[in-house]
Design a protein around this motif. Sequence first.
Motif, short mmCIF file in Angstrom:
data_model
loop_
_atom_site.label_atom_id
_atom_site.label_comp_id
_atom_site.label_asym_id
_atom_site.label_seq_id
_atom_site.Cartn_x
_atom_site.Cartn_y
_atom_site.Cartn_z
N ASP A 264 0.85 -1.20 0.00
CA ASP A 264 0.00 0.00 0.00
C ASP A 264 0.88 1.25 0.00
O ASP A 264 2.08 1.19 0.25
N SER A 265 0.26 2.37 -0.27
CA SER A 265 1.02 3.62 -0.43
C SER A 265 1.76 4.03 0.83
O SER A 265 2.89 4.55 0.76
N THR A 266 1.17 3.82 1.98
CA THR A 266 1.84 4.19 3.23
C THR A 266 3.12 3.40 3.42
O THR A 266 4.16 3.96 3.83
N THR A 267 3.08 2.12 3.09
CA THR A 267 4.28 1.29 3.20
C THR A 267 5.37 1.79 2.26
O THR A 267 6.55 1.86 2.63
N ILE A 268 4.98 2.12 1.04
CA ILE A 268 5.94 2.63 0.06
C ILE A 268 6.53 3.95 0.53
O ILE A 268 7.74 4.18 0.46
N ILE A 269 5.68 4.84 1.02
CA ILE A 269 6.16 6.14 1.50
C ILE A 269 7.14 5.96 2.65
O ILE A 269 8.19 6.60 2.69
N ASP A 270 6.81 5.09 3.59
CA ASP A 270 7.72 4.84 4.71
C ASP A 270 9.05 4.28 4.22
O ASP A 270 10.12 4.63 4.73
N HIS A 271 8.98 3.41 3.21
CA HIS A 271 10.20 2.84 2.63
C HIS A 271 11.04 3.93 1.97
O HIS A 271 12.26 3.97 2.14
N VAL A 272 10.40 4.83 1.24
CA VAL A 272 11.11 5.93 0.58
C VAL A 272 11.80 6.81 1.62
O VAL A 272 12.98 7.16 1.49
N ILE A 273 11.06 7.16 2.67
CA ILE A 273 11.63 8.04 3.69
C ILE A 273 12.80 7.38 4.41
O ILE A 273 13.89 7.96 4.55
N ASN A 274 12.58 6.15 4.86
CA ASN A 274 13.59 5.49 5.68
C ASN A 274 14.81 5.05 4.88
O ASN A 274 15.95 5.13 5.36
N HIS A 275 14.58 4.59 3.65
CA HIS A 275 15.69 4.04 2.88
C HIS A 275 16.34 5.07 1.97
O HIS A 275 17.57 5.09 1.85
N TYR A 276 15.54 5.93 1.35
CA TYR A 276 16.09 6.86 0.37
C TYR A 276 16.32 8.26 0.94
O TYR A 276 17.40 8.83 0.74
N HIS A 277 15.34 8.82 1.65
CA HIS A 277 15.53 10.17 2.17
C HIS A 277 16.65 10.23 3.20
O HIS A 277 17.57 11.05 3.09
N ARG A 278 16.57 9.36 4.19
CA ARG A 278 17.58 9.43 5.24
C ARG A 278 18.98 9.10 4.69
O ARG A 278 19.97 9.74 5.05
N THR A 279 19.05 8.10 3.81
CA THR A 279 20.35 7.73 3.23
C THR A 279 20.91 8.85 2.37
O THR A 279 22.10 9.17 2.43
#
Length: 231
Positions: free
Chosen positions: A79-94
């Motif tokens: 779902d979109s929330t899972t994808i958004i959390d993945h983007v933030i945690n894996h891509y934004h923070r990195t």
Amino acid sequence: MTFPFSTNTLVRDIVNELPKTSDVFKKFRIDFCCGGNIPLSEAITANGINEEAIMEELRVVFEKYSAAETDLEVWTKSDSTTIIDHVINHYHRTSEEELLLLSPYVTKVSRVHGDSHPELLKVHELFYEFKKELMEHMAKEEAVVFPLIKQLADGTVENREEAINMIVELEKEHDHAGEILRQIRSVTSDYTLPLDACGTYRLVYKRLEDLEGLTFMHVHLENNILFPRYF
């Protein structure tokens, strides 16, 4: 297992199905994120690529990784929330961490070697433009646009048109970030190191290339999987 891709398959769909193929597209300088909504044949023609060579590399990746791929659910089924959390945690923070850590090295190399390698002065300029824009972009996503997307997903958004327009604006920002990265790749001749490159010089080129790959996967996940759900 039958090889599922042909030259008629959209570039983005190949990466959606098997994310590891992004390495092949990166090697052949095919834009799979911002420009991924075209058939592979069109990308091959536009870039003057040998069709047999790229198809063979895609087959090798398919045979090696298709059975072992473990993150497809994150890419296509969550779902979109899972994808958004993945983007933030894996891509934004990195990305934030790497932009901050890499900055002094880019500055040092341009200062020390810029006279003999003037392309480094352009790299310095482009890197800091990219850093500023991506940091602002990610902050806007987290503070404004991602919450709107979650509201689109659950049907509680108050102004759907405004939310869609903001997503479109993000895509334009992705395009510009991609163009900056293409300019960096061009001015460095595909990150080709000169004979006199020191350790820091080598480090900068390697980490810039890795940052490019990280950004392309980040943009791909948003442009080709998350955002299209709401158009």
